[in-house]
Design an enzyme around this catalytic site. Structure first.
Site, PDB file in Angstrom:
ATOM      1  N   VAL A 179       0.816  -1.229   0.000  1.00 12.50           N
ATOM      2  CA  VAL A 179       0.000   0.000   0.000  1.00 12.50           C
ATOM      3  C   VAL A 179       0.848   1.278   0.000  1.00 12.50           C
ATOM      4  O   VAL A 179       0.374   2.354  -0.365  1.00 12.50           O
ATOM      5  CB  VAL A 179      -0.996  -0.024   1.193  1.00 12.50           C
ATOM      6  CG1 VAL A 179      -0.306   0.233   2.507  1.00 12.50           C
ATOM      7  CG2 VAL A 179      -2.136   0.943   0.995  1.00 12.50           C
ATOM      8  N   GLY A 180       2.117   1.139   0.444  1.00 15.45           N
ATOM      9  CA  GLY A 180       3.003   2.319   0.431  1.00 15.45           C
ATOM     10  C   GLY A 180       3.591   2.687   1.787  1.00 15.45           C
ATOM     11  O   GLY A 180       4.041   3.820   1.979  1.00 15.45           O
TER      12      GLY A 180
ATOM     13  N   ASP B  82       7.981   1.292  10.001  1.00 19.35           N
ATOM     14  CA  ASP B  82       7.295   0.653   8.883  1.00 19.35           C
ATOM     15  C   ASP B  82       6.628  -0.629   9.390  1.00 19.35           C
ATOM     16  O   ASP B  82       7.300  -1.620   9.600  1.00 19.35           O
ATOM     17  CB  ASP B  82       8.365   0.332   7.823  1.00 19.35           C
ATOM     18  CG  ASP B  82       7.834  -0.424   6.639  1.00 19.35           C
ATOM     19  OD1 ASP B  82       6.614  -0.591   6.528  1.00 19.35           O
ATOM     20  OD2 ASP B  82       8.668  -0.867   5.826  1.00 19.35           O
ATOM     21  N   ARG B  83       5.361  -0.577   9.573  1.00 16.99           N
ATOM     22  CA  ARG B  83       4.470  -1.659  10.064  1.00 16.99           C
ATOM     23  C   ARG B  83       4.528  -1.830  11.578  1.00 16.99           C
ATOM     24  O   ARG B  83       5.590  -1.802  12.194  1.00 16.99           O
ATOM     25  CB  ARG B  83       4.750  -2.992   9.394  1.00 16.99           C
ATOM     26  CG  ARG B  83       3.861  -4.063   9.967  1.00 16.99           C
ATOM     27  CD  ARG B  83       3.616  -5.311   9.136  1.00 16.99           C
ATOM     28  NE  ARG B  83       2.590  -5.157   8.126  1.00 16.99           N
ATOM     29  CZ  ARG B  83       2.786  -5.472   6.853  1.00 16.99           C
ATOM     30  NH1 ARG B  83       3.923  -5.943   6.450  1.00 16.99           N
ATOM     31  NH2 ARG B  83       1.825  -5.308   5.995  1.00 16.99           N
TER      32      ARG B  83
ATOM     33  N   ASP C 296       0.981  -8.010  13.008  1.00 15.89           N
ATOM     34  CA  ASP C 296       1.464  -9.399  12.946  1.00 15.89           C
ATOM     35  C   ASP C 296       0.420 -10.344  13.523  1.00 15.89           C
ATOM     36  O   ASP C 296       0.091 -11.361  12.934  1.00 15.89           O
ATOM     37  CB  ASP C 296       2.776  -9.549  13.726  1.00 15.89           C
ATOM     38  CG  ASP C 296       3.900  -8.795  13.055  1.00 15.89           C
ATOM     39  OD1 ASP C 296       4.005  -8.874  11.821  1.00 15.89           O
ATOM     40  OD2 ASP C 296       4.668  -8.117  13.757  1.00 15.89           O
TER      41      ASP C 296
HETATM   42  N1  LIG Z   1       2.364   7.469  -2.922  1.00 10.25           N
HETATM   43  C1  LIG Z   1       2.740   6.597  -3.896  1.00 10.25           C
HETATM   44  N2  LIG Z   1       2.436   6.837  -5.170  1.00 10.25           N
HETATM   45  C2  LIG Z   1       2.766   5.972  -6.136  1.00 10.25           C
HETATM   46  N3  LIG Z   1       3.431   4.819  -5.920  1.00 10.25           N
HETATM   47  C3  LIG Z   1       3.761   4.518  -4.661  1.00 10.25           C
HETATM   48  C4  LIG Z   1       3.431   5.383  -3.571  1.00 10.25           C
HETATM   49  N4  LIG Z   1       3.864   4.814  -2.423  1.00 10.25           N
HETATM   50  C5  LIG Z   1       4.446   3.643  -2.777  1.00 10.25           C
HETATM   51  N5  LIG Z   1       4.397   3.476  -4.128  1.00 10.25           N
HETATM   52  C6  LIG Z   1       4.935   2.330  -4.866  1.00 10.25           C
HETATM   53  O1  LIG Z   1       4.168   1.168  -4.497  1.00 10.25           O
HETATM   54  C7  LIG Z   1       5.011   0.047  -4.288  1.00 10.25           C
HETATM   55  C8  LIG Z   1       4.842  -0.453  -2.850  1.00 10.25           C
HETATM   56  O2  LIG Z   1       5.281   0.558  -1.949  1.00 10.25           O
HETATM   57  P1  LIG Z   1       5.941   0.203  -0.549  1.00 10.25           P
HETATM   58  O3  LIG Z   1       6.230   1.506   0.118  1.00 10.25           O
HETATM   59  O4  LIG Z   1       7.094  -0.741  -0.730  1.00 10.25           O
HETATM   60  O5  LIG Z   1       4.723  -0.559   0.160  1.00 10.25           O
HETATM   61  P2  LIG Z   1       4.651  -1.345   1.528  1.00 10.25           P
HETATM   62  O6  LIG Z   1       5.844  -0.968   2.359  1.00 10.25           O
HETATM   63  O7  LIG Z   1       3.356  -0.923   2.130  1.00 10.25           O
HETATM   64  O8  LIG Z   1       4.609  -2.796   1.169  1.00 10.25           O
HETATM   65  C9  LIG Z   1       6.425   0.492  -4.586  1.00 10.25           C
HETATM   66  O9  LIG Z   1       6.720   0.136  -5.923  1.00 10.25           O
HETATM   67  C10 LIG Z   1       6.361   2.016  -4.435  1.00 10.25           C
HETATM   68  O10 LIG Z   1       7.301   2.675  -5.253  1.00 10.25           O
HETATM   69  N1  LIG Z   2       3.563 -11.173  10.319  1.00  8.47           N
HETATM   70  C1  LIG Z   2       3.673 -11.477   9.005  1.00  8.47           C
HETATM   71  N2  LIG Z   2       3.275 -12.677   8.560  1.00  8.47           N
HETATM   72  C2  LIG Z   2       3.387 -13.004   7.257  1.00  8.47           C
HETATM   73  N3  LIG Z   2       3.916 -12.211   6.333  1.00  8.47           N
HETATM   74  C3  LIG Z   2       4.305 -11.007   6.745  1.00  8.47           C
HETATM   75  C4  LIG Z   2       4.213 -10.566   8.079  1.00  8.47           C
HETATM   76  N4  LIG Z   2       4.701  -9.311   8.168  1.00  8.47           N
HETATM   77  C5  LIG Z   2       5.094  -8.981   6.926  1.00  8.47           C
HETATM   78  N5  LIG Z   2       4.867  -9.993   6.087  1.00  8.47           N
HETATM   79  C6  LIG Z   2       5.251 -10.066   4.676  1.00  8.47           C
HETATM   80  C7  LIG Z   2       4.346  -9.388   3.721  1.00  8.47           C
HETATM   81  C8  LIG Z   2       5.281  -8.918   2.640  1.00  8.47           C
HETATM   82  O1  LIG Z   2       5.509  -9.957   1.702  1.00  8.47           O
HETATM   83  C9  LIG Z   2       6.604  -8.663   3.370  1.00  8.47           C
HETATM   84  C10 LIG Z   2       6.851  -7.223   3.695  1.00  8.47           C
HETATM   85  O2  LIG Z   2       5.646  -6.542   3.986  1.00  8.47           O
HETATM   86  P1  LIG Z   2       5.339  -5.078   3.393  1.00  8.47           P
HETATM   87  O3  LIG Z   2       3.897  -4.853   3.727  1.00  8.47           O
HETATM   88  O4  LIG Z   2       5.626  -5.091   1.941  1.00  8.47           O
HETATM   89  O5  LIG Z   2       6.252  -4.146   4.134  1.00  8.47           O
HETATM   90  O6  LIG Z   2       6.515  -9.406   4.560  1.00  8.47           O
END
Ligand SMILES: Nc1ncnc2c1ncn2[C@@H]1O[C@H](COP(=O)(O)OP(=O)(O)O)[C@@H](O)[C@H]1O
Ligand SMILES: Nc1ncnc2c1ncn2[C@H]1C[C@H](O)[C@@H](COP(=O)(O)O)O1
Length: 217
Positions: free
Chosen positions: A20-21, A87-88, A93
């Site tokens: 989601v970002g 981040d998270r 979890d």
């Molecule tokens: N505000 C935004 N606008 C467009 N793309 C985004 C934005 N935030 C994240 N992304 C893109 O979406 C993807 C997932 O973002 P990420 O920050 O890694 O998500 P998460 O940490 O929630 O898993 C990445 O490719 C990132 O570049």
């Molecule tokens: N607690 C979790 N159980 C299973 N998988 C998980 C957990 N926390 C994170 N994850 C996974 C989901 C994604 O594949 C990566 C990283 O999460 P993201 O939301 O992209 O930062 O880890």
């Protein structure tokens, strides 16, 4: 103190479904606040890829691993006196991932009970400090799936869309019942991490959410 009245020792947690970002927003907020980041380490996780290939075999191992990592990060943030964007949250979890796999039968009942008792012993105590604010990022499933694909982690791309759809639904319910700390909800269509005014607007809302009296949250 910064222009947004966010205390220098604040702990801001960013929550939301996979892709989601969160990481992107975490980095952008920390840069503007001159805070440190606490990031999820996906590349060095010894179970994650195995887990995506076989949920039943690796669910418990992965949850224990994440719990340990998240708890160490939590301890570090508080020992360093705050000033972090995380981040998270640790709450996801258990409230999302462990529960989802237990409900779907990809984590055994015994493993889930063992995990839950460990989580409660570590987190559900009056001594566990909660973040000052949890920023919850939400968006439509198609936009989130597009981001998962764009980011390009093969293990996530290969995972059936129904997994992400189910998680998306669970997150919507979970956040409506979340009470551990104040929440600021953001929709992905309403901000741009590369736009200064948009980021300033988020930071103003973060400051306001932190200062909001508890009985109005
Ligand atoms: N505000 C935004 N606008 C467009 N793309 C985004 C934005 N935030 C994240 N992304 C893109 O979406 C993807 C997932 O973002 P990420 O920050 O890694 O998500 P998460 O940490 O929630 O898993 C990445 O490719 C990132 O570049
Ligand atoms: N607690 C979790 N159980 C299973 N998988 C998980 C957990 N926390 C994170 N994850 C996974 C989901 C994604 O594949 C990566 C990283 O999460 P993201 O939301 O992209 O930062 O880890």
């Amino acid at each position: 103190m910064n222009p947004y009245n966010i205390p220098d020792n604040a702990i801001i947690t960013v929550a939301g479904t996979v892709g989601v970002g969160k990481s992107t927003l975490t980095g952008a907020l920390a840069k503007r606040l001159n805070f440190q980041t606490s990031l999820e380490q996906v590349d060095h996780n010894p179970y994650l890829e195995k887990f995506y290939h076989d949920f039943e075999r690796w669910s418990f191992h992965l949850q224990i691993y994440f719990l340990a990592e998240r708890f160490k990060e939590q301890k570090k943030m508080f020992e360093m006196g705050g000033g972090f964007v995380q981040d998270r949250s640790i709450y996801e979890d258990t409230g999302i991932f462990a529960k989802m796999h237990a409900d779907q039968g990809t984590m055994s009942k015994t493993d889930y009970e063992t995990y839950t008792s460990l989580y409660e012993a570590m987190v559900m105590t009056p001594y566990f400090p909660h973040p000052d604010v949890l920023i919850y990022i939400e968006g439509s499933l198609p936009s989130i799936l597009a981001r998962i694909n764009e980011r390009g982690r093969e293990m996530e791309i290969q995972t059936d869309v129904s997994y992400w759809e189910h998680m998306h639904g669970r997150y919507s319910k979970w956040i409506n019942e979340f009470t551990a700390c104040p929440v600021l909800r953001l929709n992905i269509d309403d901000y741009d991490v590369n736009d200064s005014a948009s980021m300033a607007d988020i930071l103003t809302k973060v400051g306001n959410t932190i200062r909001k009296p508890v009985d109005t949250i």
